[in-house]
Design a protein around this motif. Sequence first.
Motif, PDB file in Angstrom:
ATOM      1  N   SER A   1     -47.684  61.992   5.395  1.00 47.12           N
ATOM      2  CA  SER A   1     -48.496  62.863   6.240  1.00 47.12           C
ATOM      3  C   SER A   1     -47.950  64.282   6.176  1.00 47.12           C
ATOM      4  O   SER A   1     -46.727  64.479   6.152  1.00 47.12           O
ATOM      5  CB  SER A   1     -48.486  62.366   7.695  1.00 47.12           C
ATOM      6  N   ALA A   2     -48.853  65.256   6.125  1.00 50.87           N
ATOM      7  CA  ALA A   2     -48.470  66.673   6.135  1.00 50.87           C
ATOM      8  C   ALA A   2     -47.489  67.016   5.017  1.00 50.87           C
ATOM      9  O   ALA A   2     -46.615  67.863   5.183  1.00 50.87           O
ATOM     10  CB  ALA A   2     -47.882  67.057   7.494  1.00 50.87           C
ATOM     11  N   GLY A   3     -47.627  66.338   3.894  1.00 47.38           N
ATOM     12  CA  GLY A   3     -46.784  66.628   2.750  1.00 47.38           C
ATOM     13  C   GLY A   3     -45.381  66.066   2.825  1.00 47.38           C
ATOM     14  O   GLY A   3     -44.511  66.434   2.029  1.00 47.38           O
TER      15      GLY A   3
ATOM     16  N   VAL B   1     -47.039  58.260  -1.914  1.00 51.89           N
ATOM     17  CA  VAL B   1     -45.638  57.851  -2.003  1.00 51.89           C
ATOM     18  C   VAL B   1     -45.090  57.861  -3.429  1.00 51.89           C
ATOM     19  O   VAL B   1     -44.087  58.512  -3.718  1.00 51.89           O
ATOM     20  CB  VAL B   1     -45.455  56.454  -1.374  1.00 51.89           C
ATOM     21  N   SER B   2     -45.713  57.119  -4.330  1.00 52.53           N
ATOM     22  CA  SER B   2     -45.161  56.988  -5.681  1.00 52.53           C
ATOM     23  C   SER B   2     -45.387  58.255  -6.503  1.00 52.53           C
ATOM     24  O   SER B   2     -46.401  58.939  -6.363  1.00 52.53           O
ATOM     25  CB  SER B   2     -45.785  55.782  -6.393  1.00 52.53           C
TER      26      SER B   2
END
Length: 246
Positions: free
Chosen positions: A141-143, A219-220
């Motif tokens: 979230s939010a980078g 994520v990845s």
Amino acid sequence: MSPPPQHLTGDKAGIEEFLDRYDDEIFSSSYSASIYISRILTLPADKPKVFVIGETGIEQELAAENVPFIGGTDPSYRRGITPNDFGQIAAGEPALLDPEVGVVLVGLDFHFNYLKLALAYHYIQRGAIFLATNIDSTLPSAGALFPGAGTISAPLIRMLGGTEPTSLGKPSQAMMDAIEGKFQLQRHRACMVGDRLNTDIRFGIEGGLGGTLGVLTGVSSKSEFLTADLRPAAYVDGLKDLLLAK
């Protein structure tokens, strides 16, 4: 080892348009959990309730399946534990431990606290089934990355000596079976799109889907998509790229 994924690109539209167009076909882990509880589990007649650790989304899905529940966003559970609570929980007092609870369902909870943890543990110790909406360790979230739903069930797993919950999110094939049943899915014509190798991409590969597509908005990383043993058939920078991919 999977072959290297193809990189697809595009530059228009966004996830909002995609979600608006296919809103009726979105199948969340909360929905999967509600289906599992209402249609697959056979609970004792005197223990039909679910103790929820989670937010409104879980409650809405359970309500849609007419599954009774307690906990969740109820303000009475969003407080600190008191000395009196310890005694009542230890004694199994109905004022705190509802005798009709047969399932503990754990999801992402932004108001998780010691009281909820203690109640969940004692419900499970008294025979309640331990379920999780998903076991994601992080939430993008939010980078940045934040604790995911899996971190909420983690202390319970430790307290229970390593006993894992039945997870109804990816990569659980119980979720795939539920999707197939609802949508009459032809697996060879479906593609799994996701940002996480160990849940999304694994879900598609182990579920025998026709394809898997990684996205670099979660994520990845690109290097993981390219080098991992279990990797997608293709990857994109973001979902918006799908509209112009060729």
